[in-house]
Scaffold this motif. Structure first.
Motif, PDB file in Angstrom:
ATOM      1  N   TRP A 231       0.822  -1.203   0.000  1.00 28.17           N
ATOM      2  CA  TRP A 231       0.000   0.000   0.000  1.00 28.17           C
ATOM      3  C   TRP A 231       0.865   1.266   0.000  1.00 28.17           C
ATOM      4  CZ3 TRP A 231      -4.672   0.798  -1.422  1.00 28.17           C
ATOM      5  CH2 TRP A 231      -5.638  -0.201  -1.315  1.00 28.17           C
ATOM      6  N   SER A 232       1.999   1.227   0.686  1.00 29.97           N
ATOM      7  CA  SER A 232       2.889   2.400   0.702  1.00 29.97           C
ATOM      8  C   SER A 232       3.451   2.651  -0.695  1.00 29.97           C
ATOM      9  CB  SER A 232       4.029   2.178   1.699  1.00 29.97           C
ATOM     10  OG  SER A 232       3.530   1.985   3.007  1.00 29.97           O
ATOM     11  N   LEU A 233       3.894   1.570  -1.365  1.00 27.62           N
ATOM     12  CA  LEU A 233       4.393   1.731  -2.730  1.00 27.62           C
ATOM     13  C   LEU A 233       3.310   2.273  -3.658  1.00 27.62           C
ATOM     14  CD1 LEU A 233       6.585  -1.427  -3.446  1.00 27.62           C
ATOM     15  CD2 LEU A 233       7.347   0.928  -3.210  1.00 27.62           C
ATOM     16  N   ALA A 234       2.093   1.718  -3.540  1.00 30.65           N
ATOM     17  CA  ALA A 234       1.001   2.166  -4.401  1.00 30.65           C
ATOM     18  C   ALA A 234       0.655   3.620  -4.132  1.00 30.65           C
ATOM     19  CB  ALA A 234      -0.220   1.280  -4.188  1.00 30.65           C
ATOM     20  N   ALA A 235       0.602   4.013  -2.841  1.00 34.72           N
ATOM     21  CA  ALA A 235       0.208   5.377  -2.490  1.00 34.72           C
ATOM     22  C   ALA A 235       1.223   6.400  -2.998  1.00 34.72           C
ATOM     23  CB  ALA A 235       0.032   5.496  -0.985  1.00 34.72           C
TER      24      ALA A 235
END
Length: 802
Positions: free
Chosen positions: A320-324
């Motif tokens: 989720w951090s990479l996507a955000a």
């Protein structure tokens, strides 16, 4: 021969029964064969038994079902364990509840598919059982029939048939029992799945109902402060300790997904780098070409992330951090205002922090303090940014300023709600607002990506080589862009209803929207029906356009049709497809043809009173298309105005004059009134050039020069033959006419001008005079004063006599 025929017939019936997978049941005949047919029929029965044995073996094979059930058990167990580790669902937020609900529904769909496969096998086995029970009755009835006829029969064939049938039925019963055991296992898993799903759904419903209720002690109450004890800190430590790390088993079972994501991200990044270096890239992709690696990471996670199941907490936070942040980088590429870019990165950071707090099951009192402090700091910050943005735009309030002000108001309301104990409302406001912002940004980014993708496809040499795409590619691209934008925006609006908790999912929001009904008199109209009617009509228009475009680009250029025939074919095809679409839409709406006839009857009455002219023009338009007295491209004279037919419509025809003015002519006028059509059957037209020469000129020389002029221009036709003619004696000149024929009526004026210039030049060379108009004036009397003024004296005066 008879026995062989009967044996063949029995074999055909048997094979048909087996090939139909048990769907056909042999009907018991009213009469039985004789003794001579026992052995051939037994042979057929043995063959059928062998075939059915193999079929039963494949049906009772449990290997595939057992593997699916084992995988479903592991998934269900992992889901139950994860739910247990996360604590009571009552303390979860909307996002976590909806995520688990989606997993439960996915597991339920998998179990339903397994159960459907088992049921299909059991149905096939039961049909086979019915077939072979029928055969058992047949052989028993046959044996009894032979006994009643007091014929001498051998018991061994009937005993052998009985054993074959009994063995087959035993295998069928054993296979059914095996499927029943599998069915019980799947039923147990379905029961557990329904229990978990009902618990999650109940928690979601309760949470939605509690949105506007006080669900926690207010900040100013003693109960709130009593929560901050040693147990709270211990709960925090336990939540951190329960965070799941990435295990070796996870890498073994699902590590290939990460490998696929990495490969996809690298491939997409390299492609975008090479594409940007080629030059001429579409502007829609400019923001991703500047950030190829962020694009690759975001697309890899978004497109393949659904393959994961029961992701460990830390790994989920990592994804989720990479996507955000990759999405934030791409979104920042769309923006130019530094305040907007700052807001995007700030929201991404807050999203990741909030997700981390959820993963460690942050205690509710501490989470409430975090959200309250976030609201307390965020509201003034957004107000200050809004004022700064107004100053930067010289006092003008734009959409971003309104967005900042609205965000500040939401944070202020959230802070007050948190202080008053409305914890669910406060959390819901913040989470939904942040998700709404990201949804809007992702929607804009998706539209840009889709539009750029279409431009990239239509710009490929393989596509551009086709005649259809060269001529209609731009229009087709525009239509596809509009459809893409409509679909993306529609889904975003439906998902927005899920974000704000109006509906559990976008699918339910869509189903609820389609379920809206309203009444018009006694007629009940549903949104689903209206949507389907509109879709059918739209598709009929699109299909009509596509077929006409294909004809225009691919078919007509290979056929020697004139423009009028092409236009007539396209219009008739268009009207036919629209009519079929209308009839299909009426069928979808539930309107029967007999009711439509009544409607058309009422419409006919309306025509009789007030729509005669419209219908007259419409019917005249159809006559123009079929009879074709006037077609597109014809040159007409309408009310003294020359022009060519530009378009023949349903009601009127557009004629464009040589001055580029457009005359709208009702179709009925072209049918009922006189119209000069210069190109109805041929484009040949006559040009007449009148010429006058002075009296005394050589008439034969003039005729020779005129004939010479007619042969000097290649555009003048040799047949019909040009005609220089001596017309007669005019007042001031000898009058001639040069009559020639041209193959293109649109060139009449240019050729007449050329002939006039040629004749004038040749007359000058030959000394032939083109006279001015001459008039002789004979005076019968004149006043003496006039003559005196002219210096003359009348002959009869005194001075003259002297």
């Amino acid at each position: 021969m008879v026995r062989a025929f009967i044996a063949v017939v029995m074999l055909l019936f048997s094979v048909m029964a087996v090939a139909a997978e048990g769907t056909d049941v042999i009907e018991t005949p009213t009469s039985y064969p004789g003794v001579a047919e026992v052995i051939p029929t037994l042979s057929v029965l043995e063959t059928d038994a062998a075939v059915v044995k193999g079929k039963i073996g494949s049906l009772e094979d449990k290997t595939a079902f057992e593997a699916q059930i084992k995988d479903a058990e592991e998934r269900q167990g992992a889901l139950n364990q994860w739910i247990s580790d996360q604590g009571d669902p009552v303390g979860w937020n909307f996002d976590r509840l909806e995520e688990v609900s989606a997993q439960v529904m996915g597991q339920r769909s998998t179990l339903n598919k397994i159960m459907a496969g088992i049921v299909d096998n059991m149905s096939t086995l039961e049909n086979l059982g019915e077939t072979w029970h029928g055969r058992e009755d047949y052989w028993k009835g046959w044996q009894q029939s032979l006994k009643q006829q007091k014929l001498k029969i051998a018991k061994e064939p009937f005993l052998q048939a009985e054993n074959l049938i009994a063995g087959t039925l035993t295998r069928i019963d054993r296979a059914i029992a095996s499927m029943l055991s599998l069915q019980k296992e799947v039923t147990a898993l379905q029961t557990n799945n329904f229990d978990v799903g009902n618990m999650i759904d109940k928690t979601l419903r309760d949470l939605r109902r509690q949105t506007f209720k006080r669900t926690a002690p207010p900040f100013y109450s003693d109960h709130f402060f009593r929560q901050f004890d040693d147990d709270l800190w211990q709960t925090t430590q336990n939540g951190i300790a329960l965070v799941q790390g990435v295990t070796r088993e996870f890498w073994i079972s699902q590590g290939w997904i990460l490998v696929a994501q990495v490969l996809l991200a690298m491939a997409l990044g390299v492609f975008l780098l090479r594409y940007s270096r080629q030059g001429g890239a579409t502007q829609e992709w400019e923001f991703i070409l500047h950030h190829p690696w962020a694009t690759g990471i975001f697309v890899a996670i978004a497109s393949l992330g659904f393959l994961y199941s029961h992701v460990p907490d830390l790994y989920r936070l990592f994804l989720w951090s990479l996507a955000a942040f990759s999405a934030s980088i791409l979104t920042a590429g769309l923006l130019k205002n530094p305040r907007k870019i700052f807001m995007v990165y700030l929201l991404a950071t807050l999203f990741v922090v909030s997700l981390a707090l959820q993963e460690i099951s942050f205690p509710v009192p501490l989470l409430r303090l975090y959200l309250a402090l976030l609201s307390l700091a965020g509201a003034p910050l957004l107000f200050l940014m809004a004022k700064s943005n107004i100053r930067a735009h010289q006092g003008r309030v734009d959409g971003f300023t309104l967005f900042l002000q609205l965000g500040a108001v939401i944070l202020a309301v959230s802070f007050l709600a948190q202080c008053g104990g409305f914890s669910t409302l406060a959390s819901h406001l913040i989470e939904s607002s942040v998700e709404t912002v990201f949804l809007g940004l992702l929607t804009a980014m998706s539209i840009r990506l889709g539009r750029g993708g279409l431009e990239y496809i239509f710009d490929r040499p393989l596509i551009k080589r086709r005649r259809f795409f060269r001529r209609f590619g731009q229009e087709l691209e525009g239509r596809l862009k509009k459809i893409l934008k409509t679909l993306i925006v529609a889904y975003a609006l439906l998902y927005l209803a899920q974000v704000w908790g109006i509906y559990p999912s976008a699918r339910e929001a869509w189903n609820s929207l389609l379920g809206v009904t309203f009444s018009i008199g006694e007629v009940v109209v549903s949104a689903r029906m209206a949507f389907m009617v509109g879709l059918v009509l739209y598709l009929s228009v699109v299909v009509s356009w596509f077929i006409r475009a294909v004809l225009e680009a691919e078919f007509f250029p290979r056929k020697p049709y004139d423009r009028g025939i092409k236009d007539a074919i396209k219009k008739l095809l268009h009207y036919t497809l629209i009519l079929l679409g209308f009839l299909l839409a009426m069928s979808v709406a539930g309107i029967e043809l007999k009711n439509l006839a009544v409607l058309l009857g009422a419409f006919g009455i309306g025509i009789g009173f007030g729509l005669q002219n419209i219908v007259n023009n419409f019917v005249s338009g159809l006559i123009l298309l079929f009879e074709r007295p006037v077609k597109v491209g014809d040159i007409l004279v309408v009310d003294g105005e020359w022009g060519y037919v530009k378009k023949i419509g349903l009601r009127s025809t557009i004629v464009e004059t040589y001055d580029r003015a457009e005359i709208i002519v009702p179709n009925s006028d072209l049918i009922s009134q006189k119209v000069t059509n210069w190109t109805l059957s041929t484009n040949i037209a006559r040009v007449v050039l009148p010429v006058g020469v002075a009296y005394g000129s050589d008439i034969s020389l003039v005729l020779r020069i005129l004939m010479e002029a007619s042969k000097a221009n290649e555009e003048i036709l040799a047949e019909p033959e040009p005609s220089p003619i001596f017309i007669g004696f005019g007042n001031s000149s000898l009058d001639f006419e040069l009559r020639v024929w041209v193959g293109d009526v649109s060139r009449m004026l240019m050729i007449r001008s050329w002939l006039g210039q040629y004749v004038d030049r040749r007359f000058r060379e030959e000394g032939i005079e083109i006279p001015f108009p001459q008039t002789d004036l004979h005076l019968r009397s004149i006043d003496d004063n006039v003559l005196a003024g002219l210096g003359r004296v009348p002959s009869g005066s005194k001075d003259a006599s002297s």
